[in-house]
Scaffold this motif. Structure first.
Motif: not given
Ligand code: SF4
Lengths: 263, 473
Positions: B411, B413-414, B417-420, B423, B427, B456-457, B459-462
């Motif tokens: 739950a 995680a969901a 992941l529910g929005g940028p 997330l 991150q 974890p990186a 800096e994330s990709f986004r």
């Protein structure tokens, strides 16, 4: 053609360099890549673990984020498989007809990277250079869900300087399996060890694949063993060029080792 | 190892011991590797394999959809041919019927044709309690029986044993074995043959399973390699055949499809050496009394599940076991049932329910690699059923007030992941804690025991995209 990059939540957070490689590669081939910021996750982990209900909003979000793109490219065979094979069923189970239509519309435009290069762009020589001994592991989703066949190998064969060696027993699962790796660690590691036995027998310096998830499992074992073989997503090999030929850093930090940068 | 499956631990625990058994690992690697290669060769010989496979699946689906009709047709045909049909709701009822039938003959020994259905209902133990000794006559099944072990493979129940071990078992448990028995395959087979020959000549009652039951004529069919089954089916006076209700095919024309699919998938043969068919009784020829026990034992429950029912198409060829990477490392015992491997992982929880820890753990005993689905001659989408059973387990627990740790994590995680924005926040938090993550044990204990944990990186990709490319789409 409007190409959207579907990075996947996993690569976004843990392996951004794979996304950078895909972007660099497609741009080098003369294409413009867009990154729809609304994207998050295809729902694979939830779906495979039995949390269908939690996956519904993720599928909805995916359909919305990528609706108006001509092609959606992802460096993950398993996430491409999830969208193509499972989103329709999620929409159906949610009883949402509009979502079902959207999903059916998008699925055929979702490509794993090597499919997109070979089938859509029609290239196998992407102008890469990578002077290392490399072996390729076809992940289960590459092999059986997407049926990528020899597309990855056709691309890798054209890379300058590469020494590509066949992986024995290539079609056997590496033992990752998502939550399987956590729920059944002993069997997962036993399978991974057998896979590594074959990888090490090739004496390759680099093990590559179309899924960072399987590579994370095998790479985690390799670095624990100080095996002298590292893992790389094949996008990073295809993006490599003559001028930037310094070896990439390992994915995994050995415990006690000095900090290594991830980028 | 005891002969019962009661109180078995969950799969991961049993598997831990199995993967540490070095001899088991090498035996299985060799045995499954060999049969896998041979199967691939003989299947590749047929250019209409895909059509045969589709036909096999379609015939089974059709039969299951009209099972009520075909079962009655089978009963009428068997009765008309002089046989007697008995219906058994569950294992206890089936065992009671069979025990009574043997008692009525006055015999205290029976010979058995290798049969999964009788293993499933635990017939040998039930007969033993009634003072009746059941002798297994399939070579591999005999090895398991003499060793008081449990079968670990559908087709080759002693696949976990090598020749040296088999010699020891024979020397220990076979009364009439030569003192200088070698571990040569021919010598072992000869010892078993002499042992069994005496049983065949003395037996008045035989118990068999069947591979197929043809509804239109009431004919029962057994496919085998050794010919020992043929002895049991023809020599005794009384034959009791135990038939799972999913074994039906409507007609002989349908049977033809399966006579091509089964041998190539199971023993990697173009045709098995012995195919026996029998219809009722014939004066002066073969057994003079035929009893057919039709067993449900959970099957109608499986039939009610839209996704899960495809497991009832299974023709017990064991091809899915031989290609399964999990089975290859663990063997059959950890699956806690006579049905091990991928088919066991979907059949056992459906037949027995998921109240026990073992049954509840079986749908997770797979990486979903898909190798089983690819080889299954009746196209059972085993990964699909595994995921379906996982979902059923999750949904059953939703009614609880307190969520399980896993449900809470899923739950969370969901939600993330529910929005940028969410997330991105997660991150950045992970990146700040990245040096910690590398040393994390809980909740990654199972992972980190043998594998390094990726960090974890920073800096994330986004975040990188926004920083270098400005606005996104
Ligand atoms: S599930 Fe398919 S492959 Fe496995 S034993 Fe049954 S018929 Fe054979």
């Amino acid at each position: 053609m409007r190409i959207g990059l579907f990075i996947t939540c996993f690569n976004d957070t843990l392996f951004p360099r794979t996304g950078k490689a895909v972007t660099a590669l497609l741009e080098r081939l003369g294409h413009t890549v867009v990154f729809p910021a609304e994207q998050t996750c295809c729902g694979q982990m939830h779906l495979n673990t039995g949390y269908q209900r939690e996956a519904i909003p993720l599928v909805r979000r995916f359909a919305r984020a990528f609706a108006d793109l001509d092609a959606i490219v992802t460096p993950s065979a398993s996430c491409a498989g999830t969208v193509r094979d499972h989103h329709a069923r999620v929409a159906e189970s949610a009883g949402d007809d509009r979502l079902a239509t959207e999903v059916a519309d998008i699925a055929p435009r979702v490509y794993e990277l090597t499919e997109f290069l070979v089938d859509v762009l029609g290239v196998t020589d992407v102008g890469a250079a990578f002077p290392h001994r490399v072996t390729y592991h076809p992940t289960c989703h590459s092999l059986r869900a997407l049926r990528l066949g020899d597309r990855p190998l056709r691309l890798l064969r054209e890379v300058r300087g590469i020494e590509l060696v066949d992986l024995p027993h290539a079609d056997e699962c590496c033992g990752f399996g998502g939550t399987f790796a956590m729920k059944n660690p002993d069997v997962s590691v036993a399978m991974g060890t057998d896979k590594l036995r074959h990888v090490l027998s090739t004496r390759a310096e680099v093990l590559c694949a179309a899924d960072n998830s399987c590579l994370m499992h095998l790479g985690g074992l390799l670095s624990r063993l100080r095996a002298g073989t590292r893992v790389m997503h094949l996008a990073e090999i295809l993006a490599a060029e003559e001028k930037a030929m310094s070896p990439a850093r390992p994915h995994h930090r050995a415990p006690g080792a000095r900090r290594t940068e991830h980028v | 190892m005891s002969g019962t499956y009661l109180g078995m631990p969950a799969f991961p625990r049993a598997a831990r011991a199995a993967v540490a058994d070095t001899q088991l690992r090498r035996n299985l690697e060799h045995a499954t590797g060999t049969i896998r290669g041979r199967r691939a060769e003989v299947v590749a010989e047929l250019d209409d394999w895909a059509e045969l496979r589709a036909a096999g699946a379609a015939i089974k689906d059709h039969t299951l959809r009209h099972l009520d009709r075909y079962l009655v047709q089978l009963e009428e045909a068997i009765t008309a041919a002089g046989g007697t049909v008995h219906w058994a709701r569950d294992a206890a009822e089936a065992n009671r019927i069979i025990t009574d039938l043997v008692r009525e003959t006055g015999e205290t020994e029976v010979v058995k044709v290798k049969s999964m259905a009788t293993q499933e209902i635990g017939l040998n133990d039930a007969l033993a309690e009634a003072g009746i000794m059941a002798w297994e006559t399939d070579l591999a099944e005999l090895i398991v029986q003499l060793d008081r072990d449990r079968p670990s493979h559908i087709l080759v129940p002693a696949i976990h044993r090598n020749r040296a071990e088999i010699r020891e078992i024979f020397r220990r448990a076979m009364a009439d074995v030569p003192a200088d028995l070698s571990d040569d395959a021919t010598a072992l087979a000869e010892a078993a043959r002499r042992h069994l020959r005496r049983k065949f000549l003395a037996a008045r009652v035989a118990v068999s399973g069947v591979n197929f039951a043809v509804a239109e004529t009431g004919t029962l069919v057994v496919l085998e390699s050794e010919g020992n089954g043929r002895m049991c089916l023809t020599m005794p006076d009384t034959l009791i055949s135990v038939v799972g209700i999913e074994k039906l095919v409507p007609t002989w024309a349908d049977l033809e499809v399966f006579l091509q699919l089964l041998p190539r998938s199971s023993t990697a043969e173009r045709m098995n050496p012995y195919t026996s068919t029998w219809t009722g009784v014939h004066p002066g020829d073969g057994p003079q009394a035929l009893h057919v026990v039709l067993v449900d034992n959970g099957r109608t429950g499986v039939l009610a599940d839209r996704v899960g029912r495809q497991a009832l198409r299974c023709i017990r060829c064991s091809a899915c076991l031989n290609v399964c990477p999990v089975y290859e490392r663990v063997g059959g015992h950890a699956y806690g049932s006579v049905y091990p491997g991928p088919i066991g992982a979907i059949l056992t929880p459906q037949l027995r329910g998921t109240a026990g820890p073992l049954e509840a753990s079986l749908p997770y005993a797979s990486t979903l690699c898909g190798a089983c689905y690819e080889v299954c001659p009746v196209a059972i989408d085993i990964p699909e059923v595994l995921v379906h059973l996982r979902a059923k387990a999750v949904d059953a627990k939703r009614r609880r007030v307190l969520p399980t740790a896993e449900r809470a994590a899923m739950a969370a995680a969901a939600w993330t992941l529910g929005g940028p924005r969410r997330l991105g926040m997660a991150q950045r938090a992970a990146a700040r804690a990245r040096r910690l993550v590398g040393r994390l044990r809980w909740p990654l204990t199972g992972w980190a025991e043998s594998r390094d944990v990726p960090t974890p990186a920073p800096e994330s990709f986004r975040a990188w995209w926004r920083r270098t490319r400005g606005r996104t789409e």
